[in-house]
Design a protein around this motif. Structure first.
Motif, short mmCIF file in Angstrom:
data_model
loop_
_atom_site.label_atom_id
_atom_site.label_comp_id
_atom_site.label_asym_id
_atom_site.label_seq_id
_atom_site.Cartn_x
_atom_site.Cartn_y
_atom_site.Cartn_z
N ILE A 32 0.89 -1.16 0.00
CA ILE A 32 0.00 0.00 0.00
C ILE A 32 0.93 1.21 0.00
N ILE A 33 1.11 1.80 -1.16
CA ILE A 33 2.08 2.88 -1.34
C ILE A 33 1.35 4.22 -1.34
N ALA A 34 1.72 5.10 -0.41
CA ALA A 34 1.15 6.44 -0.34
C ALA A 34 1.98 7.39 -1.18
N LEU A 35 1.30 8.15 -2.02
CA LEU A 35 1.95 9.13 -2.88
C LEU A 35 1.53 10.53 -2.41
N PHE A 36 2.45 11.21 -1.73
CA PHE A 36 2.17 12.54 -1.21
C PHE A 36 2.73 13.61 -2.14
N GLY A 37 2.31 14.84 -1.93
CA GLY A 37 2.79 15.97 -2.71
C GLY A 37 1.79 17.10 -2.67
N ARG A 38 2.28 18.30 -2.75
CA ARG A 38 1.39 19.46 -2.74
C ARG A 38 0.54 19.48 -4.00
N ASN A 39 -0.56 20.24 -3.95
CA ASN A 39 -1.41 20.40 -5.12
C ASN A 39 -0.59 20.91 -6.31
N GLY A 40 -0.81 20.30 -7.46
CA GLY A 40 -0.12 20.73 -8.66
C GLY A 40 1.22 20.08 -8.92
N THR A 41 1.63 19.15 -8.03
CA THR A 41 2.93 18.51 -8.22
C THR A 41 2.88 17.33 -9.19
N GLY A 42 1.68 16.89 -9.59
CA GLY A 42 1.60 15.86 -10.62
C GLY A 42 1.15 14.49 -10.14
N LEU A 196 7.05 10.80 -2.02
CA LEU A 196 6.74 12.23 -2.12
C LEU A 196 7.12 12.73 -3.51
N LEU A 197 6.16 13.39 -4.17
CA LEU A 197 6.44 14.10 -5.41
C LEU A 197 6.77 15.55 -5.08
N ASP A 198 7.94 15.99 -5.46
CA ASP A 198 8.37 17.36 -5.17
C ASP A 198 9.35 17.82 -6.22
N GLN A 199 9.09 18.98 -6.80
CA GLN A 199 9.96 19.57 -7.82
C GLN A 199 10.21 18.58 -8.97
N CYS A 200 9.14 17.91 -9.39
CA CYS A 200 9.11 17.01 -10.56
C CYS A 200 9.67 15.62 -10.30
N TYR A 201 10.25 15.39 -9.12
CA TYR A 201 10.88 14.11 -8.83
C TYR A 201 10.11 13.36 -7.73
N LEU A 202 10.20 12.04 -7.79
CA LEU A 202 9.58 11.19 -6.79
C LEU A 202 10.66 10.57 -5.92
N LYS A 203 10.49 10.71 -4.60
CA LYS A 203 11.47 10.10 -3.72
C LYS A 203 10.78 9.27 -2.64
N GLU A 204 11.45 8.24 -2.21
CA GLU A 204 10.94 7.38 -1.14
C GLU A 204 11.21 8.06 0.20
N ILE A 205 10.20 8.06 1.07
CA ILE A 205 10.33 8.65 2.39
C ILE A 205 10.71 7.55 3.38
N LYS A 206 11.87 7.69 3.98
CA LYS A 206 12.35 6.68 4.94
C LYS A 206 11.96 7.03 6.37
N GLN A 207 11.93 8.32 6.69
CA GLN A 207 11.56 8.80 8.02
C GLN A 207 10.43 9.81 7.86
N ILE A 208 9.36 9.65 8.66
CA ILE A 208 8.21 10.53 8.48
C ILE A 208 8.56 11.99 8.75
N GLU A 209 9.65 12.24 9.47
CA GLU A 209 10.07 13.62 9.73
C GLU A 209 10.39 14.36 8.42
N GLU A 210 10.71 13.62 7.37
CA GLU A 210 10.99 14.24 6.08
C GLU A 210 9.77 14.97 5.52
N LEU A 211 8.58 14.65 6.03
CA LEU A 211 7.35 15.25 5.53
C LEU A 211 6.95 16.52 6.28
N ILE A 212 7.68 16.86 7.35
CA ILE A 212 7.33 18.03 8.16
C ILE A 212 7.28 19.31 7.32
#
Length: 219
Positions: A32-42, A196-212
């Motif tokens: 179950i993969i969550a794909l986060f990102g601000r509105n408009g990030t794709g 997380l989708l950010d600045q056109c790239y997708l990265k895996e989040i290893k620590q939830i603190e990265e989402l702060i």
């Protein structure tokens, strides 16, 4: 043989504005993969490219070892629920079940505390949250091994959200699931991988603190 849904080298721009750059993601049965990102990030753009309703400027998609040379939805190996409602408002829930659910699964599909009391209602007679629940459950009952869900928790009550989490957890025993949602609290309870989708790239989040910095998580 379930070897996974693999998305590689996905690129998409709208005019001079790049949206997705060299996106790679692999989803396996049980994920179950969550794909986060601000509105408009794709996020929705990426799901539509995976499903095949939008063509990427470049993309490579392979499902269980089979390269998708055309839209993936034609393979029957992937199901997708977009943000907007899909069901005709005049249909009864019992008719939706007859149309969308395999005969051997219909009794099990209706055997829950939300749908059992609504089965004779029309779509136009139930709440937005109940309709969303019906659409999500129907998608999760798909025979396709991989499922895409766009904002499944949007507009649903905490009680319905709990039911949706239970459905996803059960469905993941037989499917791989990718979902987007801004509701970190609900998604984090069930996702086994965060991206997380950010600045056109997708990265895996290893620590939830990265989402702060993105407002999803506050310690």
């Amino acid at each position: 043989m379930y070897t996974g849904l693999e998305i590689d080298s996905v690129m998409k721009a709208f005019g001079d504005r790049p949206i997705l750059t060299d996106i790679y993601l692999k989803c396996c049965k049980g994920d179950i993969i969550a794909l986060f990102g601000r509105n408009g990030t794709g996020k929705s753009t990426l799901l539509n490219i995976i499903f095949g309703t939008l063509k990427g400027d470049r993309s490579f998609i392979r499902i269980d070892g089979k390269v998708m040379n055309g839209p993936a939805f034609r393979s029957g190996l992937i199901a997708y629920l977009p943000q907007h409602h899909l069901l005709p408002s005049h249909l009864k829930i019992s008719q939706v079940v007859d149309l969308c659910i395999a005969p051997e699964d219909r009794k099990r599909f209706l055997a829950d505390k939300i749908l059992i009391r609504l089965r004779t209602s029309r779509i136009c007679e139930i709440s937005t949250g109940e309709q969303r629940y019906l659409e999500i459950k129907a998608t999760l009952f798909s025979r396709a091994p991989y499922i895409l869900l766009d904002e499944p928790f949007s507009g649903v009550s905490p009680v319905v959200a709990e039911q949706i989490r239970e459905l996803m957890t059960e469905s993941a025993k037989e499917h791989g699931i990718i979902l987007t949602d801004h509701n970190f609290r609900e998604v984090h309870k069930i996702a086994n991988r965060l991206t997380l989708l950010d600045q056109c790239y997708l990265k895996e989040i290893k620590q939830i603190e990265e989402l702060i910095p993105y407002g999803y998580y506050q310690p």
